[in-house]
Structures are given as structure tokens and as C-alpha cells.
Motif scaffolding. Structure first.
Motif, PDB file in Angstrom:
ATOM      1  N   SER A  39      29.692  27.515  12.343  1.00 53.75           N
ATOM      2  CA  SER A  39      30.844  26.938  11.421  1.00 53.75           C
ATOM      3  C   SER A  39      31.452  25.919  11.725  1.00 53.75           C
ATOM      4  N   ILE A  40      30.704  24.676  11.784  1.00 50.57           N
ATOM      5  CA  ILE A  40      31.431  23.473  12.379  1.00 50.57           C
ATOM      6  C   ILE A  40      32.677  22.974  11.789  1.00 50.57           C
ATOM      7  N   LYS A  41      32.836  22.936  10.638  1.00 51.67           N
ATOM      8  CA  LYS A  41      33.982  22.624   9.811  1.00 51.67           C
ATOM      9  C   LYS A  41      35.155  23.423  10.284  1.00 51.67           C
ATOM     10  N   ASN A  42      35.082  24.681  10.551  1.00 55.40           N
ATOM     11  CA  ASN A  42      36.073  25.709  10.868  1.00 55.40           C
ATOM     12  C   ASN A  42      36.569  25.181  12.426  1.00 55.40           C
ATOM     13  N   VAL A  43      35.632  24.917  13.148  1.00 57.42           N
ATOM     14  CA  VAL A  43      35.957  24.530  14.533  1.00 57.42           C
ATOM     15  C   VAL A  43      36.717  23.026  14.459  1.00 57.42           C
ATOM     16  N   GLU A  44      36.129  22.486  13.749  1.00 57.44           N
ATOM     17  CA  GLU A  44      36.873  21.018  13.767  1.00 57.44           C
ATOM     18  C   GLU A  44      38.275  21.076  13.175  1.00 57.44           C
ATOM     19  N   VAL A  45      38.719  21.832  12.121  1.00 62.13           N
ATOM     20  CA  VAL A  45      39.807  21.728  11.597  1.00 62.13           C
ATOM     21  C   VAL A  45      40.887  22.594  12.607  1.00 62.13           C
ATOM     22  N   SER A  46      40.276  23.732  13.329  1.00 61.20           N
ATOM     23  CA  SER A  46      41.003  24.256  14.186  1.00 61.20           C
ATOM     24  C   SER A  46      41.480  23.438  15.463  1.00 61.20           C
ATOM     25  N   ILE A  47      40.591  22.678  15.894  1.00 58.02           N
ATOM     26  CA  ILE A  47      40.980  21.612  16.823  1.00 58.02           C
ATOM     27  C   ILE A  47      41.970  20.882  16.325  1.00 58.02           C
ATOM     28  N   ILE A  48      41.923  20.010  15.268  1.00 58.14           N
ATOM     29  CA  ILE A  48      42.982  19.039  14.718  1.00 58.14           C
ATOM     30  C   ILE A  48      44.581  19.639  14.595  1.00 58.14           C
TER      31      ILE A  48
END
Length: 486
Positions: free
Chosen positions: A116-125
Motif C-alpha cells: 500500500s505505497i500511497k498510504n506509506v507515502e502520505v504517512s511519511i509526509i
């Protein structure tokens, strides 16, 4: 590799959404606040750190996905943010709005659910903002060169930020009353709250970027004068001409383009209006077009209190699994249930609108349609399948056909167009006019936010080379690139 057994021990989990009965009563983002962080390290651990990471090629920005997955797994949010920003100026936009071609290209997706790449991305930012890791990056010295950017959507903002950080003095011109382009007025608040745009604009202002709103190049300022005033120009005006539906009854009151309807709902949220002049309240609503813009109309109609919502699509219903002609790692056309569709309404496939019917006052009341099918590659109507739907509000969400040429911008610059009606450009994103470049939908045609950011970054490199003879700015794509997506 974050966890060698992560993809074996953890199933895919997505961000949890708020209950439908709760979220349709407000305009806040649909996700449960704080629902991601408890699961995100497990999801990041599912990344296999492949020898050939196809997710890189699936993403137009070339995001360093395995690297920031590893940092997220270890909860090193500062390092994860640094790697994320190395390729993407605005991950909080893409993490919420991108359809994630990277996930379609994930190697794990061959026989399991992809990371779930999008979820990881938005969590990071989001963590980066909370931790104070996102700060202005003003240039050490100025080049003395000035650049005008026309349009403040994702392509224009990306180009402007890159050029500002390279030391050029950049002014962004936007014809609307606020910065953000379609991010501001085309994307509903429940998909992305506008506070995310606002804080990026403040960051860019602190870095030195100037913004000019309610200025339309070609009308308010002659494009030729703008070119003389600046050392270079980037056109990032988007593809803003909506595709029309020329059938009988199109002129009736209540038949509107999606981009006439959606911005008004956003203006209510901005506080400019108390009630949207075009509203679904108490009406039977029909949305023509099965894409993301159509889904945005569906979610907006739910929140405005529509009696019913029906979404029409001329194409057949996509399958649950990849079609034979869309093998991994290409981007497949799959049946997708968005948050708006979870909230209700009906979706009807393989139908075409024949005409609209109105009352004696000229208001639309019915939409007439017929079922269609493809035969030998041609779309044919199926006799005997005609029917009508109640419709007091119809929104046309069938995509966009090109850049607005009525304001004089194309003519005044003397720009050449390609065969599709987009502004033509070379490998450096330069047009036929020296010093004038084009990025995003204006040159590419209607596309994704992630392509817009990638084009803005690449066009910025072309401008930087034009102004200085060389550039250290990255160029993730060429104008002809299609990566692994459709």
C-alpha cells in the motif's frame, strides 16, 4: 530490506475511512484521523526491496519507494521524508490523489495484494509536517534571471519551486482568485483538504516564489509583453476545455459541466459563498462519466443532499482482475469503488445518452439513454433498450479536450500545436518560441497529478539549462515518456 518475511506475515491494509453516515454530513477528508500510523510500519515491511523495483518505473516521478519504505519501517521519519522529497515536491498531494500506478507495478502484486505505497507515502509526509521536517529551502544566491509560470496547478507549482530553489526569481500567474488550479477548485475538500495546499504555498513564498492571482495571461496581460518582461516562461495552464455532449436538450437549465459544478462547492468551503448556486439538494442527479471527476461529482451530490445519484459510463464495466491485454506491470483498468461510491448511488455501464427532456420552464427533468455494445471495434446502440432516468441536475464529467485557446495565450505567443491540439514541445519541454516552455496537461493532454509534477520538474530543468547553460535539477521524464501506465 525492511523485513525479509514482511510480505509473508502481513496482509495488505489500507487507511480506514470514517463511517458513511458521519462523513456525508461534513466536508472533511474521509479518512479516520490517526488510523494510518499504527499499521504503516507493517505495510512498509511488506516491500521486498526487489532487485529490479518496477515501482520506480510505474511511478512517473521515479519515487525511491523501497528506500523510504525501509525508513518508514524503522520509523526514521526524517530520513524517509528526505528520500520522498528527493523526487516529489508535493507528496501530500499525490499520496491523497494519485491512482498509484506504482502499486500496479509492484512485484508483490504478481500473485498477492501489492504494497500500500500511497498510504506509506502520505504517512511519511504527514509525519514530516508534524515533526517540523518540512521547511523552506531558499537558494543560497540569486541568478538574476526571472521566470514567469502561467498556471498554479501541480505542474506550475512544481516548476516554480524547482526554479526558485535554483536561484531564479519566479512569479506564478493564476487566473483564479486563489492558488492551486484544479487542486483548489476541481478536487473536493473530502478528498484533500485545502490546508495542504495553503501550507505549501507559504513554504514557497518563504523560499522566494511570487504569486499573482486573478491575472489571466492573454487577456489581462498580453503574452508577448510577458515574454519581454521575463527571461523565460513556463506554460502550465492545464487542459481546461471540458468535453461536451451535443445531444438534444443540452441547452436546458440544470445541465452543467463538472467544472462548473465542483468549484462552487469548494467556494462554499472557502467561505466565499453560503450556498452553492448549483446544488444537488433535493434533486435526482445524473453524472455522465465514470472517471475520478465523475466520482467527485457523486461525493459532492451526496453531501449536498441529493434525492438520488446515478453515474453513467459508456464503456463496459471493468473486471475485478487484470484483463489479458493489461498484464503486470502495466496499469490495469479495474473496477474501482471510491469513497464516494461507498456512500451510495447507482453506477450504470454500457449506456449512451440520447437526449434530455425538460419542463415548460426549460429545466431538465429526464435523461434518455440507450444501451450500447462494441462490435468489431465499433460502438453500436442496442435497439429496444431505451429508457429514461429522472434528472433535475446533470453533470458532464467526460474529460477534457485541450488548452483554452480563446484567451489569446496560444495566438499571442505564436505557439505551435501538436496533432492532438496540445502545445507542441521538444525533448527539453521547449516550445517553438525561444524561452517559452510547457509542462503538464497543456502539453501532455489530460493526465494524472503525478505526471503533472514530473513534467513540471523536468520543464524546470530545461528552463534552467536555457538560462544558465547547465542544470543540476533532476529531470524525471521526457515529453514522450509513458512509463508503465496507460
Amino acid at each position: 530490506m525492511a523485513d525479509p518475511k514482511g510480505f509473508l506475515t502481513h496482509e495488505r491494509e489500507n487507511a480506514r475511512t470514517r463511517p458513511v453516515e458521519e462523513r456525508v454530513k461534513d466536508w472533511n477528508e474521509v479518512y479516520q484521523p490517526g488510523s494510518l500510523l499504527p499499521i504503516i510500519t507493517k505495510q512498509a515491511s511488506r516491500c521486498m526491496d526487489c532487485g529490479i523495483p518496477f515501482c520506480h518505473n510505474g511511478c512517473p516521478l521515479g519515487n525511491l519507494i523501497p528506500e523510504w519504505n525501509d525508513y518508514a519501517y524503522r520509523e526514521d521519519w526524517t530520513a524517509a521524508s528526505e528520500r520522498l522529497h528527493a523526487t516529489n515536491n508535493f507528496p501530500e498531494f499525490t499520496g491523497r490523489l494519485c491512482p498509484a500506478p506504482c502499486e500496479a507495478a509492484c512485484v508483490l502484486g504478481i500473485n498477492q495484494q501489492p504494497v500500500s505505497i500511497k498510504n506509506v507515502e502520505v504517512s511519511i509526509i504527514d509525519q514530516a509536517w508534524d515533526n517540523g521536517d518540512v521547511t523552506p529551502q531558499a537558494p543560497e544566491r540569486l541568478s538574476g534571471k526571472t521566470v514567469a509560470v502561467i498556471g498554479s496547478g501541480p505542474a506550475g507549482l512544481a516548476a516554480a519551486q524547482q526554479l526558485t530553489r535554483a536561484g531564479h526569481t519566479v512569479a506564478v500567474y493564476e487566473r483564479a482568485d486563489r492558488i492551486g488550479g484544479l487542486l483548489r477548485y476541481g478536487i473536493p475538500e473530502f478528498k484533500m483538504e485545502k490546508r495542504h495546499i495553503n501550507r505549501r504555498i507559504e513554504q514557497m513564498r518563504a523560499e522566494g516564489t511570487k504569486f499573482r492571482t486573478e491575472v489571466e495571461i492573454g487577456r489581462d496581460i498580453d503574452a508577448r509583453k510577458l515574454r519581454k518582461r521575463h527571461d523565460a516562461v513556463v506554460i502550465a495552464a492545464g487542459a481546461t476545455i471540458s468535453r461536451d455532449l451535443p445531444v438534444p436538450g443540452r441547452e436546458l437549465n440544470g445541465v452543467h459541466f463538472a467544472m462548473e459544478y465542483l468549484p462552487l462547492a469548494n467556494k462554499v468551503q472557502e467561505g466565499d459563498l453560503t450556498v452553492a448556486p448549483i446544488s444537488a439538494e433535493g434533486k435526482h442527479v445524473v453524472v455522465i462519466g465514470g472517471g475520478d471527476t465523475g466520482a467527485d461529482c457523486v461525493g459532492t451530490a451526496h453531501r449536498q443532499g441529493a434525492l438520488s445519484v446515478t453515474q453513467l459510463e459508456i464503456m463496459p464495466k471493468p473486471g475485478e482482475d487484470r484483463a489479458a491485454g493489461q498484464p503486470w506491470p502495466t496499469f490495469p483498468m479495474l473496477y474501482k469503488v471510491t469513497s464516494a461510491h461507498e456512500e451510495g448511488g447507482e453506477r450504470v455501464y454500457s449506456v449512451s445518452t440520447t437526449h434530455f427532456e425538460g419542463d415548460e420552464d426549460g429545466n431538465v427533468q429526464w435523461l434518455h439513454l440507450i444501451e450500447v455494445e462494441f462490435k468489431d471495434g465499433k460502438l453500436e446502440q442496442k435497439p429496444g433498450t431505451e429508457r429514461k432516468l429522472p434528472a433535475q441536475l446533470v453533470t458532464l464529467a467526460m474529460g477534457f479536450t485541450g488548452t483554452d485557446q480563446q484567451n489569446g495565450l496560444v495566438e499571442q505567443f505564436g505557439l505551435e500545436l501538436d496533432a492532438r491540439g496540445n502545445v507542441a514541445r521538444d525533448a527539453d519541454f521547449a516550445t517553438n518560441v525561444p524561452g517559452v516552455y510547457v509542462a503538464g496537461d497543456a502539453g501532455r493532454g489530460q493526465s494524472l497529478i503525478v505526471w503533472a509534477i514530473a513534467e513540471g520538474r523536468s520543464a524546470a530543468r530545461g528552463v534552467d539549462r536555457f538560462l544558465t547553460g547547465a542544470s543540476a535539477l533532476p529531470a524525471p521524464i521526457k515529453p514522450t515518456d509513458r512509463a508503465l501506465t496507460v
